[in-house]
Structures are given as C-alpha cells and as structure tokens.
Write an enzyme that holds these catalytic residues in place. Structure first.
Site, mmCIF file in Angstrom:
data_model
loop_
_atom_site.group_PDB
_atom_site.id
_atom_site.type_symbol
_atom_site.label_atom_id
_atom_site.label_comp_id
_atom_site.label_asym_id
_atom_site.label_seq_id
_atom_site.Cartn_x
_atom_site.Cartn_y
_atom_site.Cartn_z
ATOM 1 N N HIS A 87 0.816 -1.218 0.000
ATOM 2 C CA HIS A 87 0.000 0.000 0.000
ATOM 3 C C HIS A 87 0.849 1.266 0.000
ATOM 4 O O HIS A 87 0.354 2.338 -0.312
ATOM 5 C CB HIS A 87 -1.047 -0.010 1.123
ATOM 6 C CG HIS A 87 -0.563 0.309 2.495
ATOM 7 N ND1 HIS A 87 -0.293 -0.646 3.442
ATOM 8 C CD2 HIS A 87 -0.315 1.494 3.101
ATOM 9 C CE1 HIS A 87 0.092 -0.071 4.557
ATOM 10 N NE2 HIS A 87 0.098 1.230 4.383
ATOM 11 N N ASP A 223 1.192 -7.708 2.364
ATOM 12 C CA ASP A 223 1.284 -6.276 2.049
ATOM 13 C C ASP A 223 2.733 -5.808 1.849
ATOM 14 O O ASP A 223 3.287 -5.105 2.679
ATOM 15 C CB ASP A 223 0.613 -5.487 3.183
ATOM 16 C CG ASP A 223 0.293 -4.050 2.794
ATOM 17 O OD1 ASP A 223 0.831 -3.582 1.778
ATOM 18 O OD2 ASP A 223 -0.476 -3.409 3.528
ATOM 19 N N SER A 654 3.983 2.217 8.413
ATOM 20 C CA SER A 654 3.772 1.266 7.338
ATOM 21 C C SER A 654 5.090 1.034 6.642
ATOM 22 O O SER A 654 5.783 1.982 6.298
ATOM 23 C CB SER A 654 2.772 1.813 6.341
ATOM 24 O OG SER A 654 1.494 1.524 6.773
#
Ligand code: ARG
Ligand code: GLU
Length: 719
Positions: A87, A223, A654
């Site tokens: 992402h 991810d 992230s």
C-alpha cells in the site's frame, strides 16, 4: 484482611503491572542508551543501543529510510534493494498500470535490473544524524514574547543550524519541535531520488482482504512491494539517469527465518507520523463528538458512490482503486477510534488527570502562576474552536472532496495572467497545465465525480446553517430554486474542466485577454468562493486559536512532565525517526474471544471467494497450498502469514521493519487492529496491537509464487 485493604493491595499490584507491561512509547533512537536500554535488555533485547543507533559506526538506523511522503522502508541487500508495503508503493504500481498491463491485478517482477521501472517524484531519505539543539534554538527566546515573535526567533536559529549542517555536503536538514516545543532536534538526512520499482505481488495477495479486512485481525494480507535505490556512479544521490547504479548500501538488514513465538521481544523502527497522547479532555471531546463523526458520515456517501461504479467497470476500478483506498482507510480507522475511546473511557481518564494537575498546580503559588490558567484556558479555546472546526471539516470533507474542485485550483496561476502578461509566461503556464491535466484525466471519471458533486454539495447545504453559506451556495437558493440537481447539471454542462476534450479545446484557443473565461467558470468559481469565504471568515480566527493552543500545549506538556517526575515521557510522533518495542502477543477483542497471534495460509483458503474481488485467491497460490510446497519458509508444515505484537505504532510505520532481539528482520509492519486504533490518542496495553507480515511469507511469495529467486539470492538470510 479488611475489604478496603484488599482493594488497596490490588490497586498497587495493578498499577505496578501496568507500567511493567505497558509497551506504550515511541522512543528517540539517539537517546535509547540513556533511557531505554536497560528496560529493553530486561525484556529480551540481545544487542546494544549502540547497535540500533550510532553516529560513530554503522548501526541498524543506516538501513531504515523514509519512503516517499509518509511510509518507512528498509534496505535488505547490499545492492540497495528496499522493502516496503504494497500500500506504500500502491500509487507507483497504479501509475505503471493500465488495462493492458494491469500490475495491480497481476503483480510485477523485474527479471533483471533493466526491467526495474522509474518513478518520477519518488524519493527515499536516510538519516545521517539527529541531535538535541534545544539550547541553541531557544537561546534568544523569552517568556514574554508573543507566539509569532517566538516562532520567528526559532526559525532564524533553525535556519542557521540547517545551513551549518548542510553546507558543502549533499545533505538536507530540518529542525523539529519535540514535546510541543519544549525541546528541539535537528535531523540531517540524505535524499535519493532515483528509486525504481522492482516487484509486487498481485493485489489478490498484496491487498488480500482489501478494505473489508483493512484494520482488522485475523489478517492475511501479503502487504509488500520491492524497490531499489540508485545512485550516481560515485555513490552520491542523483536524479534519474541511465548511468546511475544500484546503491552500494552501507548497511542492510539480515532476515531471520526463525519465526516468532508468543512473548518474543520485538521492535519497530521507522517514521510514525502523528500521535496526540497528551491532548486535554476538551480536545478529545471535540474529536470524538464532532470532528470524526462528521468525517465518517461524509465519507460514507463518497465511498458508496465510488464502490458502486468500480464494481461495474474494470477501467473505473483501476482508475479509482488508489483514491478509494485512501478515502476508506481514514473512514474505517476513525470508526475504530471512536469505539476505542469510548470503551476505555478516554475523556473521563483525561479529566481525572486534569483534576490531579489542577490540584498539583494549586498546591504551590509558583506553580499556580505558571500552570494555574492552562486548563481553564484550554476549555475556552476549544469552546471557540469547535464551531469553527465544524465548518472547515465540512468544507474539506464535502466540497473539497470533489475531484474537479481540487483540480480547478491548478488554474489560479493562469487566471492571474492577463493581456499585459508576456506570451512566454502564458505559454509556460499552459504547458504546465497540460501536463497536470493529462495525469488528472487518466484517472478521472466525470460521471462519478458528478454524483459526488451532487451529494457533497447537498450535504453541505443541508447540514450547515444558511448564514454560513459562501455566496455560490447561497445562489443555489435564488438562481436554482434550491434545486441542487439543477445546479450540478449546470456546472457539469458549463465548465470547461469536466472532460479532457473540453479542456484541450479550451487551452488550444486560449488567449490571456480572455482570462475571465476561467474566473467565470462555475467549478473555478465554486473553488475560489469557498477559499475566499474561508479566508475572510475563518482563517484568521483559527490561526489565533491555534497559536493559543500551541502555547497552552507547550505549558501543559511541561507541567505534566514536572508533575510526574518519575515517569518517562516520549514525545508525540511527528514524522521523525522512532523506535518502539514490545512483544508478540494475543488479545481479547470481546467477551469469550481470544485471538491467537499468527495466521496461516489455511486462513486464506478459508476466505477464498472468486466472486468477491478482495478474496479471489490466485490459482498458483492454491496449488502451492495443495502441494505444501513451502520450501524452507514453513514452520511445522504451515505457512505463516501475519502476526500480532504490542509495539506502539501509527500511520507512517507502514513498511517499518519488525526486528527480533538480535536486530534481524522478522516482519514487515503494515497495520493495527481495529480495537486498538485509539492508540494515537490513548494507548491501551490490553487492546493495542500492531499487525505485521511474517517475513517468511514475503520470501515464499517472491521465491515460490513469483519465481523471482534471484531477488532472494541478493538477501542475507539467517536460518
Ligand atoms: N490500514 C493501513 C494503513 O493505515 C493500510 C491501508 C491500505 N489498505 C487499504 N485497504 N486501504 O495505512
Ligand atoms: N497502514 C498504516 C500506514 O500507512 C500503518 C498502520 C497504522 O496506522 O498503525 O502507515
């Protein structure tokens, strides 16, 4: 024992336990040896604070980068290969995708360096050093200065420090406040601007579970995405060039194949963006009762419209996937935050602390003078702030949520040029606009935007009082009989921006003498109308209140630290490098439910549903599962996918590496659990968990699923 005594003993034990197990905190890497090392070693760390952060020799920090505008990535090979989330690379993957080359759906793997794809605008930054510069920055600041005098003093001192730190180097630097301006640190960084896309799994892996599973456990998302840093032939940062070479990295992380067990020590290194742990109750009240509920309700509508159209058409799905994910991410998180704050009674807890603070301040005249006013002033400020914020939140989430309105802002430059401007200026501006426009229209669908336009304008119109309407909104009443559909039709019919064809025709025949055509365009008018209404009615007042708040926050923070002398305070996250540590752990989301700390490939097969885009498991993955073809990446015959730990993380973490006690890479942080999202405002050790990809699943996908074993060869595995 008497009952009250039992309670007393219990309370002491509880408080003691709480501090013992609380994994709250985002610590300053350069201060670990001073404040945290002892505790970290007690909890299982096997290396030293110097191994984590050092300016004298290479340390883990040299393998951590700030990726793009707000993610973290880490170097995992000596050839500059970096790992981050799917992402985080999503915008780039999407930009390289089209219906013919749909890398979102199919994934992408460069089979050699020649196939690594260039990403204009993407950069990564290494931290060279950070340093406490409080004394220098605040040297000429006095107590009696106004906030603006104070800021300009600080700006002056900071820019001097920045010049000194960067002159005759290829470094960049920033000075940032910590503890709301009670401390200042300088961050010296080196930025690399040639970053190429190496590989990513299909969305069915990298975004598995999509927005349905986002912010949730049990989770099965792979991810991750891979990029590579390129430098000039001499190793220095350089813009893209064919002559650039893969960065010869000073430090890369070793990757552990050993997996994780419950209670294992873990740490997360990276760039957490914002937390607000020290807010007064009034602020939390504003967030919980006004701000977030408004945002959620407006986004409900926007998402519903996008989702409906995306389902119908593959092209629209690609065009809107990144935008949708962006809007949905905050929307879902905030709902978790609201529940979480309520569950832990955050406002009441804040009020308790404030009561203590007031007592403490009252007990001594000096303190009373310094801190006695802080809370009453806060109360006043938030009372004034709440209605102002209500309007601005409505504006930003409704009218500013319309794509074409934001796009119209690009025309301000051209509209300011007139018949007296030189042809050259005008032509340059037109060329700039053509470029911006071609990027914009690639992913623009005017029928979606028109629906959004109608519903956002309607919600503004219906929920804001008429005496707070900007003139254009008022004109809906008199010019369009209050019929918003009529108004939307008019705008989309008349504006030259609502299709690429119209815009091209407009620019092709444009003359600077006709700049009224821009200022009379209905989209442009709506945009400028809101901005100027905001400027004349809200901006100044908001700025004044913000200044007051800044000073109050600074005083409150300092007061809290004085009051709780024995407590170790960490500064709220502000997009500077931090380390957080905790342990692999389970949690209990609801009565009678305990979540284990890891998920496996079996769970992906259980979620499989070819009819649901988010759960459409690739055939190849099913085959590997059937044949248990996991190579050296399995544990007890099972492929582990994600795991939970109690590290205190937030947005910006992230892509952060999750490291074991030896500093080896065991996971890739990508999310938090929904029940714990309030940790940005109040951390609850029982409920707050970070969610990481098990690094072995990443290796398995690259090696076994994608057949990109050449990339694994580059890495440094610890078996
Ligand atoms: N919740 C994660 C983070 O805050 C991942 C977001 C991207 N994924 C998505 N399905 N929208 O950024
Ligand atoms: N997904 C988040 C990010 O983009 C991290 C999750 C979180 O907020 O903890 O940084």
């Amino acid at each position: 024992m008497k009952k009250s005594k039992v309670y007393f003993v219990l309370a002491v034990v509880l408080i003691f336990n709480f501090s013992l197990f609380a994994d709250e905190g985002m610590w300053i890497p350069s201060l670990l040896s001073k404040y945290n090392e002892e505790d970290m070693i007690k909890k299982g760390l096997k290396i030293s604070a110097e191994d984590i952060y050092s300016i004298n020799h290479s340390s883990l920090k040299d393998a951590i980068v700030l990726f793009g505008r707000g993610c973290t990535a880490e170097v995992i090979s000596e050839k500059g290969l970096i790992l981050t989330n799917h992402h985080c690379g999503y915008g780039q993957i999407q930009a390289h995708s089209s219906v013919e080359h749909d890398y979102l759906t199919n994934g992408y793997w460069a089979s050699s360096m020649q196939e690594e794809l260039v990403n204009p605008g993407l950069s990564v930054k290494f931290l060279i050093r950070m340093e406490d510069v409080t004394d220098i920055v605040l040297k000429d600041v006095t107590k009696t200065m106004s906030e603006s005098e104070r800021s300009s003093m600080i700006r002056k001192a900071s820019s001097k420090l920045i010049n000194e730190a960067t002159s005759a180097t290829n470094y960049i630097a920033t000075v940032k406040p910590l503890y709301y301006g009670n401390q200042y640190f300088i961050y010296v960084m080196q930025e690399f601007k040639d970053i190429r896309f190496v590989g990513a799994p299909p969305s069915a892996i990298g975004k598995f579970g999509g927005d349905t599973d986002n912010w949730m456990w049990p989770r099965h998302t792979g991810d991750f995405s891979l990029f590579r840093i390129y430098s000039a032939p001499d190793g220095s940062p350089a813009k893209f060039s064919k002559d650039n070479i893969p960065l010869k990295a000073e430090k890369h992380l070793k990757i552990s194949l050993k997996g994780v067990k419950k209670n294992d020590f873990t740490m997360v290194y990276g760039y957490p963006y914002t937390t607000q742990e020290y807010l007064p109750s009034y602020a939390v009240e504003m967030i919980a009762k006004y701000d977030r509920p408004v945002r959620v309700s407006l986004r409900n509508k926007r998402l519903e419209i996008m989702a409906g159209e995306m389902k119908k058409d593959a092209k629209v799905r690609i065009q809107y996937s990144s935008k949708y994910a962006g809007v949905a991410n905050g929307w879902k998180k905030w709902q978790g935050v609201l529940k979480g704050l309520d569950r832990i009674d955050a406002i009441e807890k804040k009020k308790q602390l404030e009561k203590e603070f007031t007592e403490w301040a009252k007990s001594n005249p000096e303190r009373m003078k310094e801190y006695g006013n802080v809370l009453p002033e806060f109360e006043k400020v938030y009372k004034e702030l709440t209605p102002l914020k209500n309007w601005t939140t409505y504006f930003f989430e409704s009218v500013w949520g319309i794509e074409i309105v934001r796009f119209a802002a690009n025309f301000r430059g051209l509209s300011n040029l007139d018949k007296n401007s030189t042809d050259e200026l005008v032509n340059t501006e037109i060329e700039r606009l053509r470029k911006t426009a071609s990027r914009f229209y690639k992913d623009y669908n005017s029928s979606i935007d028109k629906k959004i336009f109608y519903s956002m304008v309607s919600m503004f119109y219906n929920n804001i009082e008429a005496d707070e309407y900007p003139p254009m909104i008022l004109s809906i009443q008199n010019k369009f009989d209050g019929d918003i559909e009529k108004y939307s039709n008019f705008v989309f019919e008349e504006s030259f921006m609502t299709s690429q064809q119209k815009l091209n025709d407009f620019l092709d025949s444009y003359k600077a003498s006709k700049n009224k055509k821009i200022t009379n365009d209905p989209v442009f008018m709506l945009m400028t109308d809101f901005i100027s209404y905001y400027r004349s009615n809200y901006a100044k007042q908001l700025q004044e209140l913000e200044n007051k708040k800044d000073k109050l926050m600074r005083d409150y923070m300092r007061g809290l630290m004085e009051m709780q002398k024995d407590k170790l305070f960490y500064p709220d996250a502000n997009a500077t490098m931090r380390l957080t540590y905790g342990k692999v752990d389970t949690y209990e989301p609801k009565d009678a439910i305990t979540y284990t700390y890891f998920t496996t490939l079996k769970g992906i097969m259980e979620k499989d549903d070819p009819n649901v885009y988010d759960y459409d498991v690739p055939e190849k993955l099913k085959e590997l599962y059937e044949n248990k073809d996991y190579g050296k990446y399995a544990e007890d015959g099972k492929m582990h996918i994600c795991f939970l730990a109690s590290n205190h993380t937030t947005g910006g973490n992230s892509g952060s590496p999750v490291l074991n006690a030896y500093g080896h890479l065991i996971g890739l942080n990508f999310d938090r659990n929904w029940e714990g999202t309030m940790s940005d405002i109040m951390y609850d050790p029982k409920m707050c968990r970070n969610i990481s990809l098990d690094i072995r699943y990443f290796l398995f996908i690259v090696d076994k699923f994608a057949g990109a074993g050449h990339l694994v060869e580059e890495m440094d595995l610890v078996e």
